[in-house]
Design a protein around this motif. Structure first.
Motif, short mmCIF file in Angstrom:
data_model
loop_
_atom_site.label_atom_id
_atom_site.label_comp_id
_atom_site.label_asym_id
_atom_site.label_seq_id
_atom_site.Cartn_x
_atom_site.Cartn_y
_atom_site.Cartn_z
N PRO B 92 0.82 -1.23 0.00
CA PRO B 92 0.00 0.00 0.00
C PRO B 92 0.85 1.27 0.00
CG PRO B 92 -0.86 -1.56 1.60
CD PRO B 92 0.43 -2.13 1.09
N SER B 93 2.11 1.17 0.38
CA SER B 93 2.97 2.35 0.36
C SER B 93 3.50 2.63 -1.03
CB SER B 93 4.15 2.15 1.32
OG SER B 93 4.96 1.10 0.86
N TYR B 116 10.28 -8.15 1.33
CA TYR B 116 9.81 -6.80 1.67
C TYR B 116 10.03 -6.48 3.15
CZ TYR B 116 6.24 -3.16 2.51
OH TYR B 116 5.57 -2.02 2.90
N GLY B 117 9.50 -7.32 4.02
CA GLY B 117 9.50 -7.00 5.44
C GLY B 117 10.84 -7.24 6.13
N TYR B 120 14.14 -5.72 2.81
CA TYR B 120 14.07 -4.32 2.36
C TYR B 120 13.91 -3.35 3.55
CZ TYR B 120 12.02 -0.10 0.30
OH TYR B 120 11.73 1.20 -0.01
N VAL B 121 12.94 -3.63 4.40
CA VAL B 121 12.71 -2.74 5.54
C VAL B 121 13.93 -2.69 6.46
CG1 VAL B 121 11.39 -2.47 7.69
CG2 VAL B 121 10.19 -2.88 5.55
N GLU B 122 14.47 -3.86 6.77
CA GLU B 122 15.56 -3.91 7.74
C GLU B 122 16.86 -3.32 7.19
OE1 GLU B 122 15.27 -4.81 10.92
OE2 GLU B 122 13.14 -5.16 10.56
N LEU B 125 15.43 0.60 4.48
CA LEU B 125 14.72 1.70 5.12
C LEU B 125 15.32 2.08 6.47
CD1 LEU B 125 11.00 1.07 4.31
CD2 LEU B 125 12.47 2.87 3.49
N LYS B 126 15.89 1.11 7.16
CA LYS B 126 16.47 1.43 8.47
C LYS B 126 17.90 1.90 8.35
CE LYS B 126 13.46 -1.34 11.34
NZ LYS B 126 13.41 -2.40 12.34
N ASN B 127 18.41 1.99 7.15
CA ASN B 127 19.75 2.50 6.95
C ASN B 127 19.69 4.03 6.94
OD1 ASN B 127 22.18 3.34 5.98
ND2 ASN B 127 22.28 1.86 4.30
N PRO B 128 20.32 4.68 7.92
CA PRO B 128 20.19 6.14 8.00
C PRO B 128 20.79 6.85 6.80
CG PRO B 128 21.73 5.31 9.65
CD PRO B 128 21.11 4.11 9.01
N TYR B 130 20.29 6.05 3.79
CA TYR B 130 19.43 5.92 2.62
C TYR B 130 18.43 7.07 2.55
CZ TYR B 130 15.67 4.30 -0.38
OH TYR B 130 14.72 4.24 -1.36
N THR B 131 18.32 7.69 1.40
CA THR B 131 17.32 8.74 1.19
C THR B 131 16.10 8.10 0.53
OG1 THR B 131 19.19 10.12 0.62
CG2 THR B 131 17.01 11.07 0.27
N PRO B 132 14.94 8.14 1.19
CA PRO B 132 13.75 7.52 0.59
C PRO B 132 13.46 8.08 -0.80
CG PRO B 132 13.34 8.07 2.88
CD PRO B 132 14.67 8.65 2.54
#
Lengths: 171, 154
Positions: B92-93, B116-117, B120-122, B125-128, B130-132
């Protein structure tokens, strides 16, 4: 799910806010910065929420807010919020925080009475919902740290976006 | 079983990550450039999703091409050709994961959810750092992805 000690979390957050006040020297700038930081957290946190809660879809905004209050707050703050005060159109509501771990041990000193200490939460909610194509506005209307009996977040739905094909046909 | 390649896209159509394990027909022989290849892949699943929703015999269907919200209409999970099978996951994101494997692969929905969970997330996304919204090429992510794909016997 991975957990950390609540007190460490609370104290870390507190020292971060303290540092922001020292750096920015202006309370309204701190409020804004907290919201901005929350937003940046929210746009990342949403994927963790979706992946771990296995949320597929929400029928309407009410259901979305309910998930935020019951599942989201539980997952990231180990608390829940009560959803009340819906307006007639179902586009605005209040989240009442009975228990907010961020405010443990906190007292606002003189000169910081305008500080919205937990403004980061508003940003998180706004950022997370924006990633699922729900544009909202979120702000604190009551705050226990500023003398209210409960903390209340007002959440307002602005628009719902659809998935558009991002490329033009001719390029 | 064999895994050919994997794509990660965001809602804006940016290809966040691409990796190929095995691609006998190179991009050069196909779309030409990898940017075109990615754009064609995005167009493929986007159109297929729209068609699938428009032809749904069970649910109130929107006219073809009407913009939908994620989760509003039905969607496909995979399609299979005689040469390959394409697995598709949409969150959904707006994140979309496409994995191409050999046609004999089973249902990989749970595995895509794991990628995904848990990967990718770990790792991203949790890598500081990384720019979304930007493409990523994080070593830890790549290593875990390879490890996981290998553990599936792909």
């Amino acid at each position: 799910m991975e957990t950390i000690n609540a007190e460490i979390f609370t104290l870390t957050y507190g020292s971060m806010v303290r540092q922001l006040i020292a750096d920015l020297e202006d309370i309204s700038a701190v409020n804004k910065q907290l919201d901005e930081m929350g937003y940046n957290i929210g746009i990342r946190l949403i994927d963790e929420f979706l992946a771990k809660s296995k949320t597929g879809k929400c029928g309407d905004f009410r259901e979305t807010v309910d998930r935020v209050a019951k599942v989201g707050f539980r997952m990231f703050l180990n608390t829940t919020a009560a959803v009340t005060n819906w307006n007639a159109e179902g586009t605005e509501c209040s989240l009442i925080l009975e228990d907010n771990p961020l405010t443990d041990f906190v007292e606002l000193p003189e000169g910081c009475q305008n500080l919205v200490y937990c403004n980061v939460l508003c940003g998180v909610i706004r950022g997370a919902l924006e990633q699922v194509s729900i544009n909202t506005e979120c702000s604190f209307v009551r705050d226990v740290l500023r003398g209210s009996d409960v903390s209340e977040l007002r959440l307002k739905l602005l628009s719902l976006n659809k998935e558009e094909y991002p490329f033009k046909d001719d390029d | 079983m064999v895994a050919y390649n994997i794509y990660f896209f965001n809602r804006q159509g940016t290809c966040l990550y691409y990796y190929e394990w095995h691609r006998p027909k190179s991009v050069r022989q196909g779309a030409g450039t990898s940017a075109d290849d990615q754009k064609m892949m995005f167009g493929l699943f986007f159109s297929l999703k729209t068609f699938a929703a428009a032809m749904d015999p069970r649910q109130d269907n929107k006219s073809l091409g009407a913009p939908l919200r994620i989760g509003e209409a039905c969607t496909f999970h995979s399609f299979c050709t005689n040469n390959y099978k394409l697995h598709f996951l949409e969150s959904p994101s707006g994140l979309k994961i496409v994995l191409n494997t050999g046609p004999d692969a089973g249902d990989l929905r749970d595995h895509l959810n794991y990628i995904y969970g848990a990967i990718y997330v770990e790792c991203v996304l949790k890598n500081p750092a990384y720019t979304p919204g930007r493409p990523f090429s994080c070593e830890l992510f790549t290593a875990r992805l390879h490890h996981y794909i290998r553990s599936l016997g792909l």
